[in-house]
Design an enzyme around this catalytic site. Structure first.
Site, PDB file in Angstrom:
ATOM      1  N   LYS A   1      -3.649   2.519  -4.794  1.00  0.00           N
ATOM      2  CA  LYS A   1      -2.352   2.665  -5.472  1.00  0.00           C
ATOM      3  C   LYS A   1      -2.389   3.769  -6.533  1.00  0.00           C
ATOM      4  CE  LYS A   1      -1.838  -1.508  -6.937  1.00  0.00           C
ATOM      5  NZ  LYS A   1      -3.171  -1.970  -6.469  1.00  0.00           N
TER       6      LYS A   1
ATOM      7  N   THR B   1      -4.317   6.359  -6.506  1.00  0.00           N
ATOM      8  CA  THR B   1      -4.392   7.630  -5.779  1.00  0.00           C
ATOM      9  C   THR B   1      -3.008   8.032  -5.278  1.00  0.00           C
ATOM     10  OG1 THR B   1      -6.597   6.947  -5.082  1.00  0.00           O
ATOM     11  CG2 THR B   1      -5.647   8.842  -3.956  1.00  0.00           C
TER      12      THR B   1
ATOM     13  N   ARG C   1      -2.624   2.757 -16.117  1.00  0.00           N
ATOM     14  CA  ARG C   1      -3.369   1.905 -17.043  1.00  0.00           C
ATOM     15  C   ARG C   1      -4.717   2.540 -17.381  1.00  0.00           C
ATOM     16  NH1 ARG C   1      -3.874  -3.469 -13.848  1.00  0.00           N
ATOM     17  NH2 ARG C   1      -3.794  -2.001 -12.115  1.00  0.00           N
TER      18      ARG C   1
ATOM     19  N   LYS D   1     -15.982  -2.050  -8.918  1.00  0.00           N
ATOM     20  CA  LYS D   1     -14.841  -1.272  -8.430  1.00  0.00           C
ATOM     21  C   LYS D   1     -14.962   0.210  -8.746  1.00  0.00           C
ATOM     22  CE  LYS D   1      -9.771  -1.575  -8.445  1.00  0.00           C
ATOM     23  NZ  LYS D   1      -9.353  -0.380  -9.137  1.00  0.00           N
TER      24      LYS D   1
ATOM     25  N   ALA E   1      -4.065  -7.510 -13.498  1.00  0.00           N
ATOM     26  CA  ALA E   1      -2.881  -8.121 -12.900  1.00  0.00           C
ATOM     27  C   ALA E   1      -3.134  -9.548 -12.432  1.00  0.00           C
ATOM     28  CB  ALA E   1      -2.395  -7.276 -11.719  1.00  0.00           C
TER      29      ALA E   1
ATOM     30  N   PHE F   1      -2.869  -4.680  -8.188  1.00  0.00           N
ATOM     31  CA  PHE F   1      -3.066  -5.521  -7.008  1.00  0.00           C
ATOM     32  C   PHE F   1      -1.829  -5.538  -6.103  1.00  0.00           C
ATOM     33  CE2 PHE F   1      -6.182  -7.557 -10.044  1.00  0.00           C
ATOM     34  CZ  PHE F   1      -7.279  -6.936  -9.478  1.00  0.00           C
TER      35      PHE F   1
ATOM     36  N   PHE G   1      -6.767   7.030   6.160  1.00  0.00           N
ATOM     37  CA  PHE G   1      -8.205   7.300   6.106  1.00  0.00           C
ATOM     38  C   PHE G   1      -8.589   8.075   7.368  1.00  0.00           C
ATOM     39  CE2 PHE G   1      -9.272   3.260   3.412  1.00  0.00           C
ATOM     40  CZ  PHE G   1      -8.476   3.756   2.400  1.00  0.00           C
TER      41      PHE G   1
ATOM     42  N   TRP H   1      -5.280  12.212  -0.553  1.00  0.00           N
ATOM     43  CA  TRP H   1      -6.699  12.094  -0.906  1.00  0.00           C
ATOM     44  C   TRP H   1      -7.460  13.335  -0.442  1.00  0.00           C
ATOM     45  CZ3 TRP H   1     -11.306  11.722   1.965  1.00  0.00           C
ATOM     46  CH2 TRP H   1     -12.440  11.342   1.221  1.00  0.00           C
TER      47      TRP H   1
END
Length: 831
Positions: A282, A284, A306, A317, A536, A567, A655, A684
């Site tokens: 999200k 990205t 954030r 992560k 979240a 999330f 991807f 990306w």
């Protein structure tokens, strides 16, 4: 003098600075200390340089020079002699005379060639009193002589014996008028600077490589703009930013007052489907979208993200700056300390925790009188209440201001909070994943006199102060919210607040800089606000209201502000609408729902996805059936978005292992399921260019009719609001409250907190409370194990099942790969 000038330079109430000093003090150091934009005498090097360069509109001409030029006409071809006229004034005068077609000469009174120059001059301008040994006969008859000096601008000027005192008097009056004109021009310029300014943004060029390098390599390969340059490009004033290094700056809240009449731009929320433990990109997508909007479609846009916690950064992560060619840069600064906001929250949170335990100890070991004497001591022979103590007296109904007039009963009532230790809900925090702090014992030292209790640490971003930072609308509002935070109950069952403990002002002081959003930039040089970072799953999971509000003013009416909710849409987006939008009063224009083929395959029955483990072949080979089966989760999240009446665009984060058929299938199902559009994105690997179609779809969707509405009415009982979220959003059959949860609901209702919105603390890995249940679970009963209240933040938060507020480190944390090069001081291994 220089110190006083520098002080006035920084005074926002001073728009112009005029100098009246003895001649000996008009040094370059003094003249150039004045900010060029406040230099009404036009004597600084910057003003003079602009004048010489021909930028007359951007400079202020010295008033005496303007006065002289006003008196002269038809200068073309004439010879003008400047006697004893030097420095900035002389340079400015020569520049303007030559621009009018005159030829200029200059010399001193003592110059041997003075007589010759005077006899050839058509106009003579003198800057000081003529010596007696220079006869007037040296000047050819009929030649205009204009005499002036710096003192002409001063009321103290004494008009002495001159060739023509009346002419000099005229120059003096004109010079004073010209200084007034400069002041008017300066004030007009200042007033224009306060208006909204069109962006003049220089985007940075990207040259994507294949294969795509690591995130930190990409970040380091780009040279970011200096943050003060970026700030100027987007219309921020110099006194509205506080610079931290080369690439970060705090933005002051005064901007909101300056641009209060400026219409807001479009408001876009990026949410997602129920993610895998790896995350679906999200952040990205958010970064890629603003890069596309601004660098490729020439639309003003701002990303509001954030601040990442260092728990996940060093845990599982990794960072949260986006990834690939859609990142916030420099990513190592973004992911680590940034501007210290989380540290400020930690300090404020733990100060309050320390105050609670210390107050209980002191109340347990002192009489009413001794306690009162220490709380209200005699200082320099005077005894008085502090402002926060007077406020507490008023809340208790004691309308007295003299400490010596309280009765014994009033002293006891004022001095004793009578906190019930078993009801303390305020925990200490640290910004590290540390599982061994989930349950601790405090007070074991002999000095604590046997006051021992069980407690715990939460991760710093779970602090209510973080939620307050994210939801506050200003300093006064933040201070009030901090004071309202309920930390425990007293022995009568009444809430005890930070205000009761007398710590509100100190908390506000610790948070005074953290309230300002941090300005950074994307890889393509577009602006980003980084501010607040509540999780979240255990908080409301959105960046700050203030960052969004400031960004909406800066982008202008046709611009876009893109913010992200943590999330899945069932968690972060639901809280964005029901909590954040209620606090801000803002209405979103469109939701971008992020999906990946990988996550959809997992929801379709694919094998478990585990962080750090290689993906199974089902995720790297084409499998249309798995994708189709997993799209049920995407369809459910689209339906959740539609509950709020906002158009939704699906962004499929592509991807390299996704097949064209899989991508087409997802987009087709999304459109059939009610999405305004569904677009595959390659930001990306390609940067903003890879999200142009998404940006175009968002622009179209933002112009659609919007029928935004909240999911529930705040007046409903707490249990009913929980049930609505469980059934309409999660798809539960019903809810089941534990006895402890029901008891808390009853208590909060009795205490007057029943009209607050709900912030569910629930796993992000499933629509249900069971992480292993993928897809769209049905028929389940949602267990509410406990209910807590963040009164300062303004919400009730039920805990679904077993939710930990302190993550733990895995067997192989990210920190194994993080290192520092001692020679270059570069960070390695962040992602």
């Amino acid at each position: 003098i220089v110190n006083e000038i520098l002080r006035l330079n920084e005074d926002p109430n001073v728009q112009g600075l005029a100098l009246e000093l003895p001649e000996s003090l008009y040094s370059s150091k003094v003249l150039n200390a004045v900010k060029p934009e406040k230099d009404v005498d036009g004597l600084s090097d910057v003003n003079l340089g602009r004048l010489v360069r021909g930028d007359v509109c951007d400079c202020l001409v010295p008033p005496t020079v303007c006065a002289v030029m006003e008196l002269l006409e038809d200068l073309g071809g004439k010879m003008v002699l400047l006697v004893d006229v030097g420095g900035a004034v002389g340079a400015a005068l020569q520049c303007l005379l030559q621009r009018q077609g005159a030829t200029t000469m200059s010399c001193r009174w003592k110059a041997p060639q003075l007589q010759n120059k005077l006899q050839h001059a058509d106009v003579v301008i003198v800057g000081s009193t003529k010596p007696d040994d220079v006869p007037v006969s040296w000047v050819k008859p009929g030649t205009p002589i204009i005499s002036f000096s710096r003192d002409l601008l001063s009321e103290k000027h004494n008009y002495g014996q001159q060739n023509d005192p009346a002419a000099e008097n005229t120059v003096g009056s004109l010079a004073i008028a010209m200084r007034m004109q400069n002041m008017v021009k300066n004030t007009e310029r200042w007033m224009q600077s306060q208006q909204y300014r069109k962006w003049d943004l220089r985007c940075l060029k990207l040259q994507p490589l294949s294969p795509v390098p690591s995130d930190i390599e990409i970040s380091r390969a780009q040279s970011p703009k200096a943050v003060d340059v970026l700030a100027k490009e987007i219309g921020l004033l110099t006194d509205e930013i506080e610079i931290y290094g080369q690439t970060k700056a705090k933005v002051r809240l005064s901007l909101l007052e300056r641009l209060k009449d400026q219409p807001d731009g479009k408001y876009v929320l990026v949410a997602g489907i129920t993610p895998t433990p790896l995350g679906e990109g999200k952040s990205t997508v958010t970064v890629g979208l603003v890069q596309a909007l601004t660098a490729h479609l020439n639309l003003n846009s701002f990303a509001c993200l954030r601040q990442p916690s260092q728990g996940p950064t060093f845990g599982v992560k990794g960072g949260a700056a986006g990834g690939g060619y859609a990142q916030v840069i420099p990513m190592e600064e973004f992911n680590l300390h940034l501007t210290g906001d989380i540290h400020a929250i930690t300090a404020a949170n733990n100060l309050l925790a320390a105050a609670i335990d210390a107050r209980i100890l002191h109340e347990n070991t002192q009489s009413d009188k001794a306690l009162y004497n220490r709380l209200v001591p005699v200082v320099n022979g005077v005894r008085g209440f502090s402002a926060i103590q007077l406020a507490r007296l008023r809340r208790l109904g004691i309308n007295k201001t003299d400490p010596g007039t309280l009765t014994e009963e009033e002293i006891s009532k004022f001095a004793r909070l009578d906190i019930d230790p078993s009801t303390i809900t305020w925990q200490r925090v640290v910004d590290t994943n540390d599982r061994f702090l989930r349950k601790i014992t405090v007070g074991q030292a002999n000095t604590e006199k046997g006051f021992v209790r069980q407690a715990q640490f939460d991760i710093a971003v779970a602090s209510e102060i973080m939620a307050i930072l994210a939801l506050t609308t200003g300093l006064q509002d933040m201070k009030e919210r901090l004071g309202k935070m309920v930390v425990a109950n007293d022995k009568k069952g009444e809430p005890v607040t930070a205000e009761d403990l007398g710590v509100t002002g100190a908390l506000a002081v610790l948070m005074k800089d953290a309230i300002k959003p941090t300005l950074m930039q994307t890889l393509e040089g577009t602006p980003v606000f980084v501010h607040a970072g509540p999780f979240a799953n255990i908080a409301h999971g959105n960046s700050s209201v203030l960052a969004d509000k400031i960004a909406l003013k800066l982008v202008g009416e046709k611009g876009f502000v893109v913010t992200e909710a943590g999330f899945g849409a069932d968690i972060g987006m639901e809280k964005f609408f029901n909590i954040k939008c209620r606090a801000s009063g803002l209405v979103p224009s469109v939701v971008v729902l992020v999906a990946t083929v990988r996550a959809l395959k997992m929801h379709g029955g694919g094998p478990n996805v585990t962080a750090g483990a290689p993906l199974k072949k089902e995720y790297t080979e084409e499998n249309l059936q798995l994708v189709a089966d997993g799209c049920c989760n995407l369809q459910k999240q689209i339906q959740i978005t539609q509950l709020f009446g906002v158009p939704v665009v699906v962004a499929l984060n592509v991807f390299k292992t996704d097949s064209p058929a899989e991508v087409d299938l997802v987009c087709e199902i999304a459109k059939r399921s009610g999405a305004f559009d569904a677009v595959p994105c390659n930001h990306w690997s390609a940067g903003g260019r890879g999200a142009v179609k998404l940006a175009q779809a968002v622009e179209k969707a933002a112009n659609q009719k919007n029928s935004f509405k909240y999911l529930y009415n705040l007046e409903l009982p707490i249990v009913e609001k929980i049930r609505i979220i469980a059934q309409k959003v999660y798809g539960a059959q019903d809810i089941e409250l534990s006895p402890a949860a029901q008891s808390q609901v009853d208590r909060y209702t009795r205490q007057g907190f029943g009209n607050l919105p709900i912030c569910m603390a629930k796993t992000h890995l499933s629509l249900s409370h069971q992480p292993e249940r993928k897809g769209v679970p049905t028929g389940f009963i949602l267990p509410i194990s406990d209910v807590r209240a963040s009164i300062g933040a303004g919400f009730i938060y039920p805990l679904v099942g077993t939710m930990s507020t302190m993550p733990g480190l895995p067997t192989r944390p990210c920190f194994y790969d993080i290192d520092l090069d001692p020679v270059t001081e570069q960070v390695k291994g962040l992602f």
